[in-house]
Structures are given as structure tokens and as C-alpha cells.
Motif scaffolding. Sequence first.
Motif, short mmCIF file in Angstrom:
data_model
loop_
_atom_site.label_atom_id
_atom_site.label_comp_id
_atom_site.label_asym_id
_atom_site.label_seq_id
_atom_site.Cartn_x
_atom_site.Cartn_y
_atom_site.Cartn_z
N ALA A 176 0.84 -1.38 0.09
CA ALA A 176 0.05 0.07 -0.14
C ALA A 176 0.96 1.08 -0.18
O ALA A 176 0.95 2.16 0.77
CB ALA A 176 -0.87 -0.07 1.31
N GLY A 177 1.67 1.30 -1.21
CA GLY A 177 2.46 2.52 -1.04
C GLY A 177 3.97 2.25 -0.90
O GLY A 177 4.48 1.01 -0.48
N TYR A 277 9.85 6.47 -9.63
CA TYR A 277 8.69 7.41 -9.50
C TYR A 277 8.52 8.25 -11.08
O TYR A 277 9.14 9.00 -11.47
CB TYR A 277 8.96 8.43 -8.36
CG TYR A 277 7.67 9.35 -8.23
CD1 TYR A 277 6.36 9.16 -7.67
CD2 TYR A 277 7.92 10.82 -8.72
CE1 TYR A 277 5.55 9.76 -7.53
CE2 TYR A 277 7.01 11.81 -8.47
CZ TYR A 277 5.94 11.23 -7.98
OH TYR A 277 4.79 12.43 -7.59
N ASN A 278 7.35 7.92 -11.39
CA ASN A 278 6.76 8.68 -12.84
C ASN A 278 7.55 8.46 -13.84
O ASN A 278 7.96 9.28 -14.73
CB ASN A 278 6.73 10.24 -12.46
CG ASN A 278 5.29 10.37 -11.73
OD1 ASN A 278 4.57 9.59 -11.37
ND2 ASN A 278 5.22 11.81 -11.33
N GLY A 304 7.86 0.77 -8.12
CA GLY A 304 6.72 1.37 -9.14
C GLY A 304 5.60 1.49 -8.25
O GLY A 304 5.37 1.02 -7.32
N SER A 305 5.02 2.83 -8.69
CA SER A 305 3.62 3.30 -7.97
C SER A 305 2.82 3.82 -9.14
O SER A 305 3.00 4.13 -10.28
CB SER A 305 4.07 3.98 -7.03
OG SER A 305 4.35 5.42 -7.30
N ARG A 315 -3.56 3.87 -2.90
CA ARG A 315 -2.45 3.79 -2.39
C ARG A 315 -2.06 2.36 -2.79
O ARG A 315 -2.14 1.21 -2.41
CB ARG A 315 -2.41 3.67 -0.74
CG ARG A 315 -2.87 4.94 -0.24
CD ARG A 315 -2.15 6.11 -0.86
NE ARG A 315 -0.54 6.12 -0.21
CZ ARG A 315 0.25 6.79 -1.02
NH1 ARG A 315 -0.11 7.35 -2.14
NH2 ARG A 315 1.33 6.47 -0.51
N MET A 316 -1.22 2.04 -3.98
CA MET A 316 -0.99 0.95 -4.53
C MET A 316 0.72 1.14 -5.11
O MET A 316 0.81 2.20 -6.00
CB MET A 316 -1.84 0.47 -5.70
CG MET A 316 -1.45 -0.99 -6.18
SD MET A 316 -2.42 -2.04 -5.09
CE MET A 316 -3.93 -1.68 -5.43
N ALA A 317 1.46 0.27 -4.59
CA ALA A 317 2.78 0.30 -5.20
C ALA A 317 3.57 -1.18 -5.45
O ALA A 317 2.91 -1.99 -4.70
CB ALA A 317 3.70 1.12 -4.31
#
Length: 462
Positions: A176-177, A277-278, A304-305, A315-317
Motif C-alpha cells: 500500500a505505497g 517514480y513517474n 513502482g507506483s 495507495r498501490m505500489a
Amino acid sequence: MLYDFLLLDRNGSKPLYQQLYEAIRRAVEQGQLEPGERVPSIRRLSEDLHLSRTTVENAYQQLCVEGYLHNKPQSGYFIKEARRAAGERGQTPLAVPPAAQNEAPILYRFDSGYIDAANADIKNWSRCLKDVLRQTGDLASYGDPQGERRLRRALAQYSHGARGVAAPEDAIVIGAGIQPLLYLLCSLMPQRKQIALEEPGFLQAQQVFADCGVQTPVLPADQDGVDPAALESCGAKVLFVSPSNRQKNGAAIPVSRRVQLLHWAERCGGLIIEDDYNGELRYRARPIPAMQGMQAHNSVVYLGSFSKLLLPSVRMAYMILPEQLLQTYRGRMKGYHQTASKIEQLALARYVEEGHLERHLRRLRKLYAAKSSLLEELLRQAFGGDISCSLRETALILQADFSPSLPAAKGDLPGLAARCGVRVMPGDGARQVWLSFAGIPLEDIPKAVPLLQKAWGNNCGA
């Protein structure tokens, strides 16, 4: 004198900006620094203490927010009366700056932490959630502690195609993140007592590492990224890095430096934690492949997220473990609960399988290209030679630097903007601001820039 109270532990677990903030706050509360006393400028203190300007600026900003310091434009920072009342206990928590009393209602926001809801793919995401909720049999258990296999399989295909990542589904761990995954990662490598980061550091990661008793030396960087010589000499065997979106300037680490870092990991038996990230959100150029896909010796943990692709509230990663850590995890996984919602995991799996994520990503690339180009064009028209703009592409931020000839550049640029109803973020220095265009609608940008011109052209009342 201020320097008498600044005893900083550079090898400690607490971030340096927080140590600096607490030392000055304590000296003010105990009366060791008198009201009206001037403290060194950000530049002077950073040079004297060999700290980054960002570290000092973050500490000073928090002290101003809480009323320990006062910033007088063109004069500097001064101590305010703030002695703690007798019997009062506890620390003042780090806080979000409150709105100033003379601040106008915020009409347009160029700060981060949210996205433009009108351009979120709510329709398809909602449909995927509803489809999962109809499958009640799938929801009658806690689920897989490693993450739902269906989602891991979908992410393995997506990551390989979008980022060139080697991602077998059995090596993927869902959480969750990013922070819950970092806590888990620290538990898998208890012998690692140091994790190095590129300056200026990354607060959310440093907090996790500090909680786990891991020291976080922050290493100097040049235009290509963390300095390899500093990395070699610091003694750390783990490096946390964001190669597609550096904290310092939002730029990507070029391939040549990525290869150097991978060779470092190979030579010393080290590990690289790659926060991508991104990484897939480049729109003026093709995304640079992830470091994890370049490795030859299985020495990269990939993170990754989806906060900027879907919604920040989802909230997922996911984390892709190298073999050396994957075996340790498999021996312990039954002792862990999954932190991410099973419902959202299954919905995300469906969203990826049906191609919605890739289509939404293509739409976002076009949208963010249009937003960044429009914002830059309007700012240049408004401020002419007094402004220079640079794009922090994957961070979705336009960095604006103003010349000293602009009168407002001698004052508080974010504060002046807020008084005219526009919220921007402070940059690295008094004449720099950051404008995040992730959340503001495209059609609002032409309405917001004239207010910035009014604010920074000294035409907005105090």
C-alpha cells in the motif's frame, strides 16, 4: 552565538534539516537566542556548516511557520519571542504552513499532492471496481501476502513493456505505497546499516530508514547524479536513487552514470534501490529504460507506483526483488499480512489487463505536454527577460527562476502569489519557485498566470 548550539550528528538516523530545526528551536525556547537577534542567511549557514541550501531552507521555513523565526524581506531572518511556558512538555510536530492572515482565497493551485480529477480515468476505474465487487467469491479471504497473482502477472507484462524491466511475477511484491514496501525491504537486509542517498535526500524514505535504525548519508551530486567517488568512499553498500526523477532537479540520470552505479554494485556486492517514480511519464522525449532492466548481476530492487497515473488516494505500489532478497522473503512471507486492499488489487489487475492503463498514460503524456508548454509560454510572455524556465518533466513541475531586476524577487514569491489567490511552491532559493501543473486544469492556466503577473509585478495589495 547561534553556532554554539548547532551540534549536528551527520552519521545519525535523524535528517539534518530536522536536527537543525530542533537545535534552533530549543535555543530560542530556552532564551539562549534573544528576540530580534539576526541569524545567518541560508547561504551563509549552508556554507559554514557544509550543508545543502535545501537543508537549511527547510529548517528555517519550519521555524518561521511555528513562529520561532521571522523573515524580513531584503533584511534576513530574526528570532521571535517563543519561550516555552513552564510545565509544557513534548515537541512541536512538523506542520504544514498555515494560511497567512492576509492571504486571499486560493483560486488556482500549482502545488503538488493532487491531480486534475477531471482528467482522471474515473469511469473505467469505477467500472473495474464494480466488476470486482460482483465477484464476491474472490473477496472472502485475506488474499496473498505477496499480492494477488493476477495483479503481479499484469504488472510483470506492463513493467516489461513500459519500462524495460525484467519482472517475473514471482519476484513482485505488492504494498500500500512505497513506504510499507521500504519497511519490508529493511527487514530483509538487517545487516545493511547504511543506505546512501543523493543530495538533498528524500524525506519519506529517510524516515523509514531512520525508524529501522539505518543511517542515511546524503552524498553530493554533479549534473549527472550522485558522485561515484563519494559513493565509494562513504562505505555504504546500498544506494537509494530515483534515476528518472532526481530529487535535486527532476532530471534523469544519464545512461553513462547509471552504468557506473551498476558497476559499483557489482564490484562491492552492493545493492541499488531504484525508485522509478513517474518514470513512464516523459512526454517531450521517450522514457529512459529503468536501471533494473540494464543490470547484469541482479543487484537492483525496483519500486513502482501509480499515484500520478490513477489517483493519489489509490495507495498501490510494487517492488521487484533480486534473487538474493527474494529467497529471504519467501522464507518469511507467511508471517506478513498484505497492506494493500485486495479489492483495489483485483481492480487494478483488470484495469491493466484491459489496456486502460496504457491508454490513460498516452492521454496523460499529451495533456502534460500541453500544460507545460502553455504554462511556460504564458510565463515568458508575462515576465519577459526577468524569468527563465526549466521543465522537471517526470515531476510535473515547471521551475521558474527570476532575475534580481524583478522587484518582487527580493521578497517572498510564494507569499505574494498566495495573496493574489495562487498557490505555488518555494524553490531552491529566494528567487526560484516551482509550479506543479498536475492538478490545475488546462483551461485555468491562462487565468492563473495574470494573477502571478499581478502578484510579482508589485500590483497586488498586501
